[in-house]
Design a protein around this motif. Sequence first.
Motif, PDB file in Angstrom:
ATOM      1  N   LYS A 119       0.833  -1.128  -0.052  1.00  0.00           N
ATOM      2  CA  LYS A 119       0.289  -0.056   0.480  1.00  0.00           C
ATOM      3  C   LYS A 119       0.617   1.339   0.225  1.00  0.00           C
ATOM      4  CE  LYS A 119      -0.645   0.681   5.090  1.00  0.00           C
ATOM      5  NZ  LYS A 119      -1.393   0.977   6.284  1.00  0.00           N
ATOM      6  N   GLY A 120       0.129   2.113  -0.233  1.00  0.00           N
ATOM      7  CA  GLY A 120       0.567   3.332  -0.270  1.00  0.00           C
ATOM      8  C   GLY A 120       1.001   4.199   1.139  1.00  0.00           C
ATOM      9  N   GLY A 121       2.096   4.961   1.293  1.00  0.00           N
ATOM     10  CA  GLY A 121       2.653   5.569   2.118  1.00  0.00           C
ATOM     11  C   GLY A 121       3.719   5.183   3.099  1.00  0.00           C
ATOM     12  N   VAL A 122       4.046   3.967   2.836  1.00  0.00           N
ATOM     13  CA  VAL A 122       4.847   3.398   4.019  1.00  0.00           C
ATOM     14  C   VAL A 122       6.339   3.598   3.210  1.00  0.00           C
ATOM     15  CG1 VAL A 122       3.084   1.455   4.176  1.00  0.00           C
ATOM     16  CG2 VAL A 122       4.929   1.450   2.273  1.00  0.00           C
ATOM     17  N   GLY A 123       6.976   4.365   2.556  1.00  0.00           N
ATOM     18  CA  GLY A 123       8.106   4.973   2.867  1.00  0.00           C
ATOM     19  C   GLY A 123       9.040   4.426   1.578  1.00  0.00           C
ATOM     20  N   LYS A 124       7.964   3.559   0.383  1.00  0.00           N
ATOM     21  CA  LYS A 124       8.277   2.660  -0.793  1.00  0.00           C
ATOM     22  C   LYS A 124       9.928   3.663  -1.825  1.00  0.00           C
ATOM     23  CE  LYS A 124       5.626   1.853  -3.713  1.00  0.00           C
ATOM     24  NZ  LYS A 124       5.799   3.247  -4.673  1.00  0.00           N
ATOM     25  N   SER A 125       9.099   4.648  -1.457  1.00  0.00           N
ATOM     26  CA  SER A 125       9.752   5.323  -2.686  1.00  0.00           C
ATOM     27  C   SER A 125      11.242   5.783  -2.193  1.00  0.00           C
ATOM     28  CB  SER A 125       9.419   7.444  -2.992  1.00  0.00           C
ATOM     29  OG  SER A 125       7.945   5.979  -3.958  1.00  0.00           O
ATOM     30  N   THR A 126      10.835   6.552  -0.864  1.00  0.00           N
ATOM     31  CA  THR A 126      12.755   6.538   0.080  1.00  0.00           C
ATOM     32  C   THR A 126      13.307   5.166   0.130  1.00  0.00           C
ATOM     33  OG1 THR A 126      10.936   8.721   1.471  1.00  0.00           O
ATOM     34  CG2 THR A 126      13.404   7.722   2.146  1.00  0.00           C
ATOM     35  N   THR A 127      13.106   4.394   0.498  1.00  0.00           N
ATOM     36  CA  THR A 127      13.939   3.451   0.477  1.00  0.00           C
ATOM     37  C   THR A 127      13.946   2.834  -0.793  1.00  0.00           C
ATOM     38  OG1 THR A 127      12.202   2.642   2.122  1.00  0.00           O
ATOM     39  CG2 THR A 127      13.757   0.999   1.344  1.00  0.00           C
ATOM     40  N   GLU A 278      11.916  -3.139   6.592  1.00  0.00           N
ATOM     41  CA  GLU A 278      10.953  -3.016   7.940  1.00  0.00           C
ATOM     42  C   GLU A 278      11.423  -1.496   7.683  1.00  0.00           C
ATOM     43  OE1 GLU A 278       8.862  -4.541  11.268  1.00  0.00           O
ATOM     44  OE2 GLU A 278      10.000  -2.781  12.318  1.00  0.00           O
ATOM     45  N   ASN A 279      10.536  -0.308   7.117  1.00  0.00           N
ATOM     46  CA  ASN A 279      10.696   0.901   7.132  1.00  0.00           C
ATOM     47  C   ASN A 279       9.810   1.714   8.751  1.00  0.00           C
ATOM     48  OD1 ASN A 279      11.785   3.224   6.349  1.00  0.00           O
ATOM     49  ND2 ASN A 279      10.058   3.748   5.137  1.00  0.00           N
ATOM     50  N   MET A 280      10.331   2.618   8.761  1.00  0.00           N
ATOM     51  CA  MET A 280       9.856   3.149   9.962  1.00  0.00           C
ATOM     52  C   MET A 280       9.686   2.627  11.648  1.00  0.00           C
ATOM     53  SD  MET A 280       6.496   5.538   8.061  1.00  0.00           S
ATOM     54  CE  MET A 280       6.751   6.224   7.028  1.00  0.00           C
ATOM     55  N   GLU A 314      15.797  -3.000   8.486  1.00  0.00           N
ATOM     56  CA  GLU A 314      15.257  -2.330   9.850  1.00  0.00           C
ATOM     57  C   GLU A 314      15.630  -0.486   9.114  1.00  0.00           C
ATOM     58  OE1 GLU A 314      14.567  -4.287  12.914  1.00  0.00           O
ATOM     59  OE2 GLU A 314      16.379  -3.307  14.027  1.00  0.00           O
ATOM     60  N   ILE A 315      14.856   0.618   8.871  1.00  0.00           N
ATOM     61  CA  ILE A 315      14.671   1.558   8.953  1.00  0.00           C
ATOM     62  C   ILE A 315      14.293   2.593  10.255  1.00  0.00           C
ATOM     63  CG2 ILE A 315      15.139   3.475   6.891  1.00  0.00           C
ATOM     64  CD1 ILE A 315      17.159   0.679   6.532  1.00  0.00           C
ATOM     65  N   PRO A 316      14.843   3.567  10.803  1.00  0.00           N
ATOM     66  CA  PRO A 316      14.531   4.235  11.337  1.00  0.00           C
ATOM     67  C   PRO A 316      13.118   5.237  11.505  1.00  0.00           C
ATOM     68  CG  PRO A 316      16.760   4.792  11.810  1.00  0.00           C
ATOM     69  CD  PRO A 316      16.693   3.492  11.055  1.00  0.00           C
ATOM     70  N   LEU A 317      12.176   5.383  12.099  1.00  0.00           N
ATOM     71  CA  LEU A 317      11.435   6.411  11.668  1.00  0.00           C
ATOM     72  C   LEU A 317      12.161   7.764  12.547  1.00  0.00           C
ATOM     73  CD1 LEU A 317       9.174   7.737  11.118  1.00  0.00           C
ATOM     74  CD2 LEU A 317       7.915   7.605  13.798  1.00  0.00           C
ATOM     75  N   ALA A 318      12.509   9.054  10.890  1.00  0.00           N
ATOM     76  CA  ALA A 318      13.645   9.375  11.656  1.00  0.00           C
ATOM     77  C   ALA A 318      13.135  10.398  10.622  1.00  0.00           C
ATOM     78  CB  ALA A 318      15.098   8.815  11.378  1.00  0.00           C
TER      79      ALA A 318
HETATM   80  P1  ADP Z   1       5.587   5.718  -1.186  1.00  0.00           P
HETATM   81  O1  ADP Z   1       6.456   5.891  -1.845  1.00  0.00           O
HETATM   82  O2  ADP Z   1       5.992   4.158   0.093  1.00  0.00           O
HETATM   83  O3  ADP Z   1       3.972   6.126  -0.680  1.00  0.00           O
HETATM   84  P2  ADP Z   1       7.341   7.671   0.284  1.00  0.00           P
HETATM   85  O4  ADP Z   1       8.255   7.097   0.243  1.00  0.00           O
HETATM   86  O5  ADP Z   1       6.529   8.427  -0.700  1.00  0.00           O
HETATM   87  O6  ADP Z   1       6.217   6.749   0.454  1.00  0.00           O
HETATM   88  O7  ADP Z   1       7.141   8.325   2.119  1.00  0.00           O
HETATM   89  C1  ADP Z   1       6.304   9.084   2.647  1.00  0.00           C
HETATM   90  C2  ADP Z   1       6.159   9.730   3.816  1.00  0.00           C
HETATM   91  O8  ADP Z   1       6.724   9.125   4.337  1.00  0.00           O
HETATM   92  C3  ADP Z   1       7.563  11.010   3.239  1.00  0.00           C
HETATM   93  O9  ADP Z   1       7.285  12.594   3.506  1.00  0.00           O
HETATM   94  C4  ADP Z   1       9.128  10.195   3.367  1.00  0.00           C
HETATM   95  O10 ADP Z   1       9.641  11.683   3.227  1.00  0.00           O
HETATM   96  C5  ADP Z   1       8.326   9.891   4.819  1.00  0.00           C
HETATM   97  N1  ADP Z   1       9.481   8.672   5.237  1.00  0.00           N
HETATM   98  C6  ADP Z   1       9.834   8.105   4.442  1.00  0.00           C
HETATM   99  N2  ADP Z   1      10.430   6.443   4.887  1.00  0.00           N
HETATM  100  C7  ADP Z   1      10.475   7.065   6.217  1.00  0.00           C
HETATM  101  C8  ADP Z   1      11.443   7.319   7.561  1.00  0.00           C
HETATM  102  N3  ADP Z   1      12.827   6.121   7.557  1.00  0.00           N
HETATM  103  N4  ADP Z   1      11.726   8.127   8.147  1.00  0.00           N
HETATM  104  C9  ADP Z   1      10.597   9.132   8.081  1.00  0.00           C
HETATM  105  N5  ADP Z   1       9.900   9.339   7.528  1.00  0.00           N
HETATM  106  C10 ADP Z   1       9.631   8.469   5.799  1.00  0.00           C
END
Ligand code: ADP
Length: 369
Positions: A119-127, A278-280, A314-318
């Motif tokens: 699902k969206g919003g889990v930090g996939k793109s950031t990862t 595991e993100n956040m 695991e990647i911390p919520l930071a």
């Molecule tokens: P997705 O691709 O799953 O929709 P994003 O990578 O766009 O998710 O991340 C959603 C939000 O969470 C963004 O604002 C991003 O900066 C934030 N985010 C992602 N990973 C982390 C993390 N490990 N710690 C803090 N914020 C994070």
Amino acid sequence: MGIKDDVIARLASVPGPDGATPLARSPALSDVVVTGDKVYVSIAVDPARADAMEPMRQAAEAAARSVPGVAAALVTLTSDRPAGAGSPGPRAPGPKAQGAQTRLPVEGVRHIVAVASGKGGVGKSTTAINLALGLKASGWRVGVLDADVFGPSLPRLLAIAGRPELMPDKRMAPIEAFGLKTMSIGFLVDEDAAVVWRGPMVMAAIRQMLRDVAWGELDVLVVDMPPGTGDAQLTLAQSVALAGAVVVSTPQDLALIDARRGISMFEKVGVPILGIVENMSYFVCPACGTRSDVFGHGGARHDAERLGVRFLGEIPLAMAIRETSDAGTPIVATDPDGPHGLAYAALAAKVRASLEGLGPTGGPRIIFD
Ligand code: ADP
């Protein structure tokens, strides 16, 4: 009868959440998904009664595991309402599309890796972007394809405002940033332009970004998948020559259920799962250094171990990850030796090792820490 039918038959002997209706006929039973010798079942319950439902969950797990041919069974409680709750019997798992299709390779690219989430919003793109930068730092030539046509995030993650140049041979040149070659539908379409994507259009756009972009020689192309497990995602998983998939999840149970759907989607089309991230995962207080497991950390590791899927870390919520990711200065590029940069580097090392065939996917589990 297949494994799925056998599992449902055994679930007839386990009373459902109301204590009477057998699970097999309970509307709470939302999914029985079988991939190979693994079974995933989810049962919708009132979150307030989750503790009281634990014995039922265990009984269901034991029942599913008792079916011959089942190596692992994972039953989870969810507050998700199953689609068409109230209708008898479980929902049929997943879209049917399966079977042989030509998988699109990309000339000059050695490995294509999908980064996916249920699902969206889990930090996939950031990862995805920090993994790509970690692979780059390891000495590989890396490209990133933002295949999330519904919500392209590369322009934001890398602060790219320009448009790709057209080369004399009519192919597009990828836009280079932080040493990565990148392409995104977001470079081509105005952010505000409402694009209504239909399934076939999604694949056409992605095919174009794979074929009509001069990627050059790459060791790896990281594909940031659209979130979820719908038809567009399945088609993509099925028609691109993916070497493997990395599934990103947050520790919350619901996200894990989604992550499992993501895993079974790839397994269905024969794409190896490189592992779960595991993100956040936990929060380190920037002021006092205390670690808090905000979301009940560790769920992904636990589930990965039970299912024999590799746990990649695991990647911390930071705050620093969020700020850099939203400012277009990803943390692996700007602070590679900080704790978060190192966490992504470790992830990249594991992904690279599996791609190089050092750890056979789906084979004996390798614990890295
Ligand atoms: P997705 O691709 O799953 O929709 P994003 O990578 O766009 O998710 O991340 C959603 C939000 O969470 C963004 O604002 C991003 O900066 C934030 N985010 C992602 N990973 C982390 C993390 N490990 N710690 C803090 N914020 C994070």
